[in-house]
Enzyme design. Structure first.
Site, PDB file in Angstrom:
ATOM      1  N   GLY A 105      -1.106 -30.169  57.919  1.00  0.00           N
ATOM      2  CA  GLY A 105      -2.218 -30.387  58.851  1.00  0.00           C
ATOM      3  C   GLY A 105      -1.908 -31.524  59.829  1.00  0.00           C
ATOM      4  CG  ASP A 106      -1.305 -35.269  58.249  1.00  0.00           C
ATOM      5  OD1 ASP A 106      -2.527 -35.048  58.395  1.00  0.00           O
ATOM      6  OD2 ASP A 106      -0.814 -35.755  57.213  1.00  0.00           O
TER       7      ASP A 106
HETATM    8  N1  LIG Z   1       2.541 -21.675  53.869  1.00  0.00           N
HETATM    9  C1  LIG Z   1       2.425 -21.767  55.195  1.00  0.00           C
HETATM   10  N2  LIG Z   1       3.022 -20.844  55.987  1.00  0.00           N
HETATM   11  C2  LIG Z   1       2.955 -20.913  57.333  1.00  0.00           C
HETATM   12  N3  LIG Z   1       2.260 -21.863  57.989  1.00  0.00           N
HETATM   13  C3  LIG Z   1       1.628 -22.812  57.272  1.00  0.00           C
HETATM   14  C4  LIG Z   1       1.664 -22.813  55.839  1.00  0.00           C
HETATM   15  N4  LIG Z   1       0.932 -23.859  55.400  1.00  0.00           N
HETATM   16  C5  LIG Z   1       0.458 -24.482  56.513  1.00  0.00           C
HETATM   17  N5  LIG Z   1       0.872 -23.853  57.635  1.00  0.00           N
HETATM   18  C6  LIG Z   1       0.561 -24.192  59.032  1.00  0.00           C
HETATM   19  O1  LIG Z   1       0.089 -25.520  59.107  1.00  0.00           O
HETATM   20  C7  LIG Z   1      -1.270 -25.539  59.581  1.00  0.00           C
HETATM   21  C8  LIG Z   1      -2.041 -26.622  58.861  1.00  0.00           C
HETATM   22  O2  LIG Z   1      -2.072 -26.331  57.465  1.00  0.00           O
HETATM   23  P1  LIG Z   1      -3.393 -26.511  56.580  1.00  0.00           P
HETATM   24  O3  LIG Z   1      -4.459 -25.620  57.076  1.00  0.00           O
HETATM   25  O4  LIG Z   1      -2.928 -26.362  55.170  1.00  0.00           O
HETATM   26  O5  LIG Z   1      -3.792 -28.013  56.939  1.00  0.00           O
HETATM   27  P2  LIG Z   1      -4.473 -29.160  56.041  1.00  0.00           P
HETATM   28  O6  LIG Z   1      -5.281 -28.543  54.953  1.00  0.00           O
HETATM   29  O7  LIG Z   1      -5.123 -30.078  56.994  1.00  0.00           O
HETATM   30  O8  LIG Z   1      -3.156 -29.836  55.434  1.00  0.00           O
HETATM   31  P3  LIG Z   1      -2.890 -31.317  54.824  1.00  0.00           P
HETATM   32  O9  LIG Z   1      -4.233 -31.986  54.606  1.00  0.00           O
HETATM   33  O10 LIG Z   1      -2.125 -31.072  53.560  1.00  0.00           O
HETATM   34  O11 LIG Z   1      -2.038 -32.012  55.834  1.00  0.00           O
HETATM   35  C9  LIG Z   1      -1.815 -24.127  59.340  1.00  0.00           C
HETATM   36  O12 LIG Z   1      -2.851 -23.799  60.252  1.00  0.00           O
HETATM   37  C10 LIG Z   1      -0.563 -23.291  59.539  1.00  0.00           C
HETATM   38  O13 LIG Z   1      -0.346 -23.026  60.902  1.00  0.00           O
HETATM   39  O1  LIG Z   2      -7.007 -39.759  51.493  1.00  0.00           O
HETATM   40  P1  LIG Z   2      -6.816 -39.201  52.905  1.00  0.00           P
HETATM   41  O2  LIG Z   2      -6.754 -40.287  53.927  1.00  0.00           O
HETATM   42  O3  LIG Z   2      -7.788 -38.108  53.230  1.00  0.00           O
HETATM   43  O4  LIG Z   2      -5.405 -38.473  52.914  1.00  0.00           O
HETATM   44  C1  LIG Z   2      -4.226 -39.201  52.672  1.00  0.00           C
HETATM   45  C2  LIG Z   2      -3.068 -38.241  52.510  1.00  0.00           C
HETATM   46  O5  LIG Z   2      -3.281 -37.311  51.448  1.00  0.00           O
HETATM   47  O6  LIG Z   2      -2.932 -37.490  53.720  1.00  0.00           O
HETATM   48  C3  LIG Z   2      -1.559 -37.250  53.980  1.00  0.00           C
HETATM   49  C4  LIG Z   2      -1.314 -35.758  54.004  1.00  0.00           C
HETATM   50  O7  LIG Z   2      -2.117 -35.141  54.963  1.00  0.00           O
HETATM   51  C5  LIG Z   2      -0.765 -38.003  52.938  1.00  0.00           C
HETATM   52  O8  LIG Z   2       0.303 -38.670  53.547  1.00  0.00           O
HETATM   53  C6  LIG Z   2      -1.736 -38.962  52.320  1.00  0.00           C
HETATM   54  O9  LIG Z   2      -1.449 -39.278  50.974  1.00  0.00           O
END
Ligand SMILES: Nc1ncnc2c1ncn2[C@@H]1O[C@H](COP(=O)(O)OP(=O)(O)OP(=O)(O)O)[C@@H](O)[C@H]1O
Ligand SMILES: O=P(O)(O)OC[C@@]1(O)O[C@H](CO)[C@@H](O)[C@@H]1O
Length: 305
Positions: A252-253
């Site tokens: 997501g980041d």
């Molecule tokens: N397994 C995957 N295959 C392809 N694309 C992925 C996959 N996982 C994540 N992505 C891409 O990354 C984007 C962000 O992922 P996700 O929706 O999991 O974000 P998030 O939940 O905010 O993640 P995090 O909090 O772990 O950083 C998705 O919209 C997609 O485009």
């Molecule tokens: O506790 P928060 O601030 O919601 O999320 C922190 C965190 O989970 O977000 C990153 C992955 O997105 C990691 O680097 C970190 O540990």
């Protein structure tokens, strides 16, 4: 310039285990330590994309020093507010060769009113028209839930653009201040609106309900399915490229980094979404909490054309 703000950064400590066993001592097969926290991850991904950014945030103690050194080694410019407390360490257990992980995020150190006022003063002093600001992550104890709303208002008054990636009450109050873009994942958006997605119509309803809370535009990320871009006038769904997922933590980041990479260079919202999707997928295909490289992103973009 792109600024990233991380109020609750962390060292990400990952242990690789053969399997998850309760009430037993497991031996790690390997481990790694990464610089973490959502905004800092956005700066790290931007650095991979050869895009400069300035990372701001609250850091303290030896863990804060370590984070500071790690960002410095990556050539990332930093402007920290030093705090008396110790920056947190978040722990992940990742199953070797599997797709399961357990992640526990600590609450973070307590922040005093003076420390927060110093940080807000630094943001006010740095705010310039046309700059992009990514405000990301949870809030440590002592920081009020409306802090993102306060910061978005300050930045908006200076003509800067804002991207908000948070959760819960901080996200809800932040939305009401009208950020340029908000990026919740599906679970965060469902929690925010009280709606549940079961089909295309309910997905549209969810996106519109988030927009009614105040942001100018929304990117709703949906893991390997892809993401939905919505403004009051348009809705674009973008499918993610197929990758072999290794570890989605930080995808997501990376997506936020890709979005700001495009938007800050004047690309359209849908063009920037394509970059964001490729960056998210690139990171999800990397082991551990490593982030995708420019070469990974370019390869995914070439395949999607
Ligand atoms: N397994 C995957 N295959 C392809 N694309 C992925 C996959 N996982 C994540 N992505 C891409 O990354 C984007 C962000 O992922 P996700 O929706 O999991 O974000 P998030 O939940 O905010 O993640 P995090 O909090 O772990 O950083 C998705 O919209 C997609 O485009
Ligand atoms: O506790 P928060 O601030 O919601 O999320 C922190 C965190 O989970 O977000 C990153 C992955 O997105 C990691 O680097 C970190 O540990």
């Amino acid at each position: 310039m792109i600024y990233t703000l991380t109020l609750n950064p962390a060292i990400d400590f990952e242990l690789i285990v053969a399997d998850f066993e309760f009430d037993a001592v497991s031996r790690a097969l390997g481990s790694r330590v990464d610089c973490g926290g959502k905004g800092f991850n956005v700066s790290r991904m931007l650095a991979n994309l050869k895009m400069p950014s300035i990372a701001m945030g609250l850091v303290g103690g030896p863990t804060g020093d370590r984070l500071s050194a790690m960002l410095g080694e990556l050539g990332i410019d930093t402007r920290f507010t030093r705090i008396a407390g110790e920056t947190r360490t978040n722990v992940s257990l990742v199953q070797a060769g599997g797709s399961k992980h357990l992640k526990v995020n600590d609450t973070g150190p307590s922040i005093s009113d003076e420390e927060l006022a110093e940080l807000i003063g630094m943001v006010r002093a740095a705010a310039r028209p046309g700059d992009w600001w990514v405000l990301a992550g949870s809030l440590p104890p002592g920081v009020p839930d409306d802090v993102y709303a306060q910061l978005i208002t300050i930045l908006d008054q200076q003509g800067a653009f804002t991207v908000l990636d948070s959760s819960g009450e901080a996200l809800r109050l932040g939305c009401a201040a009208g950020p340029t873009l908000v990026k919740p994942n599906l679970a965060e958006a469902e929690q925010l609106t009280g709606l549940v997605v079961s089909d295309a119509a309910s997905l549209t309803a969810l996106a519109q309900a988030v927009l009614l809370l105040g942001p100018v535009s929304l990117v709703l990320s949906m893991g390997k399915t892809g993401a939905l871009l919505a403004t009051p006038d348009e809705q674009v769904e973008c499918i993610s490229p197929r990758i072999v997922e290794q570890n989605p933590i930080g995808a997501g980041d990376s997506m936020v980094a890709g979005l700001v990479w495009g938007l800050s260079q004047g690309q359209s919202q849908s063009g920037s979404l394509t970059l964001g999707i490729a960056c998210g997928a690139a990171t999800a295909s990397c082991a551990g909490t490593t982030l995708g490289t420019l070469a990974d992103v370019e390869a995914l973009l070439a395949n999607s054309n």
